[in-house]
Design an enzyme around this catalytic site. Structure first.
Site, PDB file in Angstrom:
ATOM      1  N   GLU A  77       0.796  -1.224   0.000  1.00  0.00           N
ATOM      2  CA  GLU A  77       0.000   0.000   0.000  1.00  0.00           C
ATOM      3  C   GLU A  77       0.836   1.284   0.000  1.00  0.00           C
ATOM      4  O   GLU A  77       0.420   2.285  -0.562  1.00  0.00           O
ATOM      5  CB  GLU A  77      -0.954   0.014   1.206  1.00  0.00           C
ATOM      6  CG  GLU A  77      -1.984  -1.108   1.196  1.00  0.00           C
ATOM      7  CD  GLU A  77      -2.887  -1.061  -0.020  1.00  0.00           C
ATOM      8  OE1 GLU A  77      -3.289   0.044  -0.436  1.00  0.00           O
ATOM      9  OE2 GLU A  77      -3.167  -2.144  -0.579  1.00  0.00           O
ATOM     10  N   SER A 335     -40.453 -20.987 -18.611  1.00  0.00           N
ATOM     11  CA  SER A 335     -41.803 -20.493 -18.901  1.00  0.00           C
ATOM     12  C   SER A 335     -42.280 -19.408 -17.945  1.00  0.00           C
ATOM     13  O   SER A 335     -43.353 -18.833 -18.157  1.00  0.00           O
ATOM     14  CB  SER A 335     -42.799 -21.660 -18.880  1.00  0.00           C
ATOM     15  OG  SER A 335     -42.677 -22.420 -20.063  1.00  0.00           O
TER      16      SER A 335
END
Length: 668
Positions: A77, A335
């Site tokens: 970082e 469906s």
């Protein structure tokens, strides 16, 4: 020219002075010892569901955080953390060069101090003013606090994913340990999560998390914290996750958290002590958990009159998999998609007794089939929907326009449709991307609510610890998508689907309507249904695409029934209100669409828009020969879905397989 620049220069100086003055005041009034407060989430009865944000856990001093974790974070970082004053021009230049070389964003230039400034005071929006604010606050933090104190605050406030803020919560959430007990491999894995905690969580994607761990360890070698042998040994460590997650509604909390953060900002949600009031119902959630049981799939329920999410179960076991199938899964609906076609037909003036041609045919190279190759011939529109006749439904779509059905589905809340879906296969749920259970529930909600559609409402009211109201929407506004008459006619047909059609297993002891769905090879099973006050979508399917061993009528419908009975227990039964201009209770012969005479055996009871009721009577003469291949059924049967094949795609082979209806017997 010099004179023209003076106002700009003065303005810039004034702006920067104001920016730094605001940053100074922000940091000066910040109390680092005040514990962060998570956002508490409450259900419709004021019962606590869970929380989002920093847990009320003990602050971990820097000297109790393993050096390996500190070094892993620094390596990935901010390697120059102890050299820069809060912002790092060298790091920014290095990140810019790396991004140019990669032709994309592969490295960030923010320091740990800048990340802390953003976490404590700012939102995650990417604007120039926010970046300037971040830089100014970072410089002020460095003036007030020592480097070790800043690093300590950062490690206790940074988000590691899965609801874990800070190293204490992260160590417990992922490994069930105190930070001081973490191994080198575990420390590297936690450090790797900071860049993208959701995407890299080992609970969600172990492979991605392991790859990221190797990147962190390699970076630690590069900056001199580890030897290559130490890094390789740590990369080979087996991962034993603690599984410290869950609660009664974990999928709902996961769904809610990013929505809150987008609207109110990460810092306020994670640490601001918000009280979030929702329409969620823990009693209904318990019913959903019981109903789904050990089936893999999802249940999601919403109130059709407000859009409030009432229950959400995203899988059979949250500790086993945190993938939220209720909101993130994209599955073929089978469906269950057909009602959108029938709603368009009714909007165009077709009636429930209009005749649909359920006869084998070729639609420009597309040849859908009914279950067991059984066809009814000419039948009413209502009967075709109730029995879920594939060929009849495709024929209807060819008459009313599949584009119109897709447009209606989109208007009802289905967001995943693509141009590739513009073919008749979409009628039977053969979609390129698929749909989520949440969006199917939202779409059906308009049928339940007289044609009014409400956007899904995750929460109702948000206040903070001081009583300030951040959001309040007691009366959401609906949008008319269907006329009340059409919504009622469609509901009339879908009610019959539960009485004599594919959804008989889902029949309740109160008015209800719904539709089954099954895909090819029984990969997915659906039931989406509703009462006037609750709509629920049930999806059953394995993540690896293996068959579930049953149809929507056999698997999903019983789950839906069990959920609805539990969710609505103790509530008075409500009927669907009949809108003005609709007449009900007219007996119709399903083969002619006329009023049924005394000799008629195949009779349905229909609703009509006033003035469109059939005037003629059917004699129902016995002995009429059936149309098409196979014999007309001698007894009613539910379920005529069958596999379908997509029409030829431009430049591709004809008959490419698409998931669709796989055949739905009645489930009796």
């Amino acid at each position: 020219m010099a004179v023209a620049w003076k106002p700009v220069a003065v303005g810039a100086i004034v702006f920067l002075a104001w920016l730094f003055a605001r940053a100074w005041w922000t940091v000066r009034t910040f109390d680092p010892d005040r514990p962060a407060r998570s956002a508490a989430i409450f259900d419709v009865q004021g019962r606590l569901i869970g929380s989002v944000g920093a847990p009320r856990s003990a602050f971990v001093p820097l000297d109790r955080i393993p050096r390996a974790l500190v070094e892993a974070v620094l390596a990935t970082e901010d390697t120059r953390f102890y050299q820069h004053p809060g912002i790092d021009p060298v790091g920014i230049a290095r990140a810019l060069l790396a991004n140019v070389r990669a032709r994309g964003v592969v490295q960030g230039g923010s320091t740990i101090t800048q990340q802390l400034a953003r976490t404590l005071f700012l939102t995650t929006e990417r604007t120039l003013v926010r970046k300037l604010d971040e830089a100014a606050i970072a410089l002020m933090l460095e003036r007030r606090f020592s480097k070790d104190r800043i690093l300590e605050l950062y490690l206790n406030r940074v988000y590691f994913g899965e609801g874990a803020t800070g190293v204490g919560a992260a160590a417990f959430t992922y490994f069930g340990k105190l930070p001081s007990q973490l191994s080198l491999g575990e420390s590297a894995m936690l450090a790797g999560l900071i860049r993208a905690p959701s995407a890299l969580s080992p609970y969600r994607d172990m492979d991605a998390s392991l790859r990221r761990r190797r990147v962190v360890l390699a970076r630690m070698v590069e900056v001199g914290y580890l030897s290559p042998a130490q890094a390789e040994a740590a990369a080979s460590e087996p991962v034993h996750l603690a599984g410290v997650r869950g609660g009664i509604a974990p999928w709902y909390i996961d769904y809610l958290a990013p929505i809150l953060e987008r609207q109110f900002g990460f810092n306020l949600v994670q640490r601001g002590g918000l009280r979030v009031h929702t329409g969620f119902d823990l009693r209904m959630q318990e019913a959903a958990i019981r109903a789904l049981g050990r089936r893999q799939g999802a249940i999601v329920a919403i109130d059709p009159r407000s859009g409030d999410v009432k229950a959400m179960v995203g899988g059979r076991d949250y500790l086993e998999s945190q993938f939220n199938r209720a909101t993130e899964a994209r599955r073929q609906p089978g469906s269950a998609f057909k009602p959108f076609v029938y709603a368009v037909a009714l909007e165009q003036g077709w009636q429930l007794n209009s005749i649909v041609q359920d006869v084998p045919r070729d639609f420009d190279g597309y040849r859908p089939h009914n279950y067991r190759d059984r066809y009814w011939g000419p039948v009413t529109l209502k009967h075709a929907l109730v029995m879920s006749l594939n060929v009849g439904s495709v024929w209807l779509a060819s008459q009313v326009g599949v584009d119109r059905a897709l447009a209606l589905a989109s208007a009802l809340g289905i967001t995943t449709l693509t141009p590739d879906d513009r073919n008749l296969a979409a009628t039977l749920g053969g979609l390129r991307v698929g749909v989520s259970p949440l969006e199917m529930a939202q779409a059906y909600a308009a049928f339940a609510n007289g044609g009014l559609s409400y956007p899904v409402r995750p929460f109702v009211r948000v206040v903070d610890e001081d009583g300030y109201v951040w959001y309040d929407q007691p009366s959401p506004q609906g949008r008319r998508v269907l006329s009340p008459q059409v919504a009622y006619l469609l509901t009339d047909a879908l009610r019959d689907a539960l009485q004599r059609g594919t959804g008989q297993v889902a029949r309740l002891d109160r008015p209800a309507a719904g539709k089954t769905g099954t895909t090819d090879r029984l990969v997915s099973a659906w039931f989406v249904g509703y009462t006037p006050d609750l709509v629920a979508a049930v999806y059953v399917g394995n993540d690896d695409g293996t068959p579930v061993g049953g149809t929507g009528g056999v698997l999903a419908a019983p789950i839906w029934k069990a959920f609805m009975e539990g969710a609505l227990r103790g509530r008075p039964s409500q009927d669907f209100p009949v809108p003005d201009g609709v007449v009900t209770g007219i007996d119709v012969d399903i083969f002619s669409g006329r009023r049924a005479g005394g000799l008629c055996r195949w009779v349905e009871r229909d609703a009509f828009v006033a003035g469109t009721e059939p005037s003629g009577w059917s004699l129902c003469v016995i002995g009429i020969q059936p149309a098409g291949k196979g014999a007309r059924p001698q007894e009613p049967f539910a379920g005529s879905e069958a596999p379908l094949t997509a029409p030829a795609e431009p430049g591709g082979g004809a008959g490419a397989p698409l998931p669709s209806e796989g055949g739905e017997p009645s489930g009796r």
